[in-house]
Design an enzyme around this catalytic site. Structure first.
Site, PDB file in Angstrom:
ATOM      1  CB  SER A   1      45.042   9.699  59.941  1.00  9.35           C
ATOM      2  OG  SER A   1      45.049   9.075  58.696  1.00  9.35           O
TER       3      SER A   1
ATOM      4  CE1 TYR B   1      39.223   9.899  60.396  1.00 12.08           C
ATOM      5  CE2 TYR B   1      40.546   9.654  58.521  1.00 12.08           C
ATOM      6  CZ  TYR B   1      40.139   9.624  59.826  1.00 12.08           C
ATOM      7  OH  TYR B   1      41.257   8.921  60.466  1.00 12.08           O
TER       8      TYR B   1
ATOM      9  CE  LYS C   1      41.522  11.575  62.851  1.00 10.89           C
ATOM     10  NZ  LYS C   1      41.283  11.224  64.080  1.00 10.89           N
TER      11      LYS C   1
ATOM     12  CG  LEU D   1      43.810  -4.612  51.648  1.00 10.51           C
ATOM     13  CD1 LEU D   1      43.058  -5.318  50.480  1.00 10.51           C
ATOM     14  CD2 LEU D   1      45.076  -4.486  51.394  1.00 10.51           C
TER      15      LEU D   1
END
Ligand code: NAD
Ligand code: WQD
Length: 402
Positions: free
Chosen positions: A149, A174, A178, A251
């Protein structure tokens, strides 16, 4: 090997990005096996993949698509298995010795939640992935495409963000999963080169003692770490999209639920950032382009392997263009044909002003480029949301529980 001979295990294949990727893989001639524990998805997503693949096939006379007539259980073997369940994962590899690579999406992904239940995130994302890697090693499957990510870049010093930007200053558990997983996969690749060298040395030493019947082994791992920027949109058919459980954190799904009247209005998290209009800038990427990025990554892994190259490489998957929150509201309003209500509120903890990719490495080396426009992304998202206001709400029964 041609795609039609290859089978790809897709973990998290019922999820948002996974399901779109499963469809692109089938359309590209791969066989696909899916593992998912359905904790954040439903089996209905694969039914939609099956349906869409049949539509693709009916539009093309090619023999490549003959398998679209197969029942879903045969076309897309599905295992409701947790990646923490080692025997469960082993059974998948035992049943499918044809698996040559894994695309690994499975994991938990909510930034805010990860701050509240970090151990769950470390357990599922890290222990689950280590478990998967061990099972892959057991079955000599050493090719992986991993969902990383843009969050690994934290608050980057340079724009657009190149792959060599620092990745160790991340704010959420989180995001740290990654970063750790990128290191773990890289370490595995490095160790596998050493193991291969030792094997070759032993083999050369013992060359006179064996009768030449020994199978040549290759212990080397090949990995691609794909750093997605902000995936958004849905399949253009309106049949497949992101099925958010609960209130969306991101969003675009939030905005789309305002548009169907499920949520009252959008809260814009801060308009005092050092950007043109004061709201944060992100690199929004159509999910269908992102799915194609995985097909491109697999092709590149094969090409490199054929050339005797192994190892681990990270690629940004983004468009290279940043849009602010206000830009996105405007673009989505245009798709919906109305002005959606919003209110500016305080900043959200952990948000950084700008995350815009430099995607040129992927453009060049993966021969991949995001093709779809912002307007297409918004129109596709709106088509999905208005036709499926409750997502995949139909009963999610599993056809052949394991
Ligand atoms: P998603 O939640 O829709 O998909 C993840 C899938 O994994 C779900 O189907 C879920 O049921 C499954 N899963 C979760 N835990 C599991 C477990 N323990 N065992 C087996 N299956 C499990 O998420 P997504 O948006 O499709 O994201 C896919 C991957 O991409 C994730 O690894 C995520 O971290 C990464 N990613 C997502 C985004 C994004 O904005 N969507 C951005 C960057 C990276
Ligand atoms: C985008 C912009 C918000 C919601 C997250 C993860 C990242 C990756 C993608 C997994 C920001 C603003 C949002 C809202 C808002 N996922 N916003 N109101 O935070 O860039 O990235 O998803 O790997 O790791 O962090 O995406 O869609 O949440 O936010 O104003 O209700 O929209 O402040 O500027 P983000 P997002």
């Amino acid at each position: 090997m041609t795609p039609s001979k290859q089978a790809i295990l897709v973990t998290g294949g019922c999820g948002y990005i996974g399901s779109h990727t499963v469809l692109r893989l089938l359309e590209s001639g791969y066989k696909v096996i899916v593992v998912d524990n359905l904790s954040n998805s439903s089996y209905e997503s694969l039914r939609r993949v099956h349906k869409l693949y049949a539509i693709t096939a009916s539009a093309s006379p090619s023999a490549q698509f003959e398998d679209a007539a197969l029942p879903i259980e045969t076309l897309i073997p599905f295992y409701q298995v947790d990646i923490l369940d080692r025997p469960g994962l082993s059974k998948v590899f035992e049943d499918h010795p044809e698996i040559s690579s894994v695309i690994h999406f499975a994991g938990r992904k909510a930034v805010g939640e990860s701050g509240r239940i970090p151990l769950d995130y470390y357990n599922v994302n890290i222990s689950g992935t280590v478990n998967l890697l061990q099972v892959m090693e057991d079955f000599h499957v050493r090719k992986i495409v991993f969902s990383s990510s843009a969050t690994v870049y934290g608050n980057p010093p340079k724009f657009p963000i190149p792959e060599d930007s620092p990745i160790d200053v991340v704010m959420s558990p989180y995001g740290r999963t990654k970063v750790f997983l990128e290191h773990i996969i890289k370490d595995l690749c490095v160790a596998s080169v050493i193991k291969q060298q030792e094997y070759l040395q032993d083999r050369a030493k013992n060359a006179n003692n064996n009768d030449g019947a020994e199978i040549e082994r290759n212990y080397e791992w090949s990995a691609m770490l794909l750093r997605y920027f902000n995936p958004a949109g849905a399949h253009p058919s309106g049949i497949m999209g992101e099925d958010c459980k609960g209130t969306p954190n991101n969003l675009m799904p939030f905005l789309s639920q305002v548009a169907v009247g499920k949520l009252e209005r959008l809260a814009v998290f801060g308009n005092d950032y050092p950007t043109q209009d004061g709201t944060c800038i992100r690199d929004y990427l159509h999910v269908v382009d992102l799915a194609q990025g995985h097909v491109a990554a697999l092709a590149k892994l094969d090409q490199e392997q054929a050339a005797g190259n192994h190892g681990c490489k990270a690629y940004n998957l983004g468009t290279g263009t940043g849009y602010s929150v206000f830009d996105m509201i405007k673009a989505f309003n245009k798709a919906v044909g109305t002005e959606l209500p919003y209110k500016v509120t305080d900043r959200r903890a952990g948000d950084v002003p700008n995350l815009t990719s430099d995607p040129r490495l992927a453009n060049r080396e993966l021969n991949w480029k995001a093709e779809k426009t912002l307007d297409e992304m918004c129109a596709d998202l709106w088509r999905w949301q208005r036709h499926n206001p409750d997502g995949y709400s139909v009963s999610a029964s599993i056809p052949h529980p394991i």
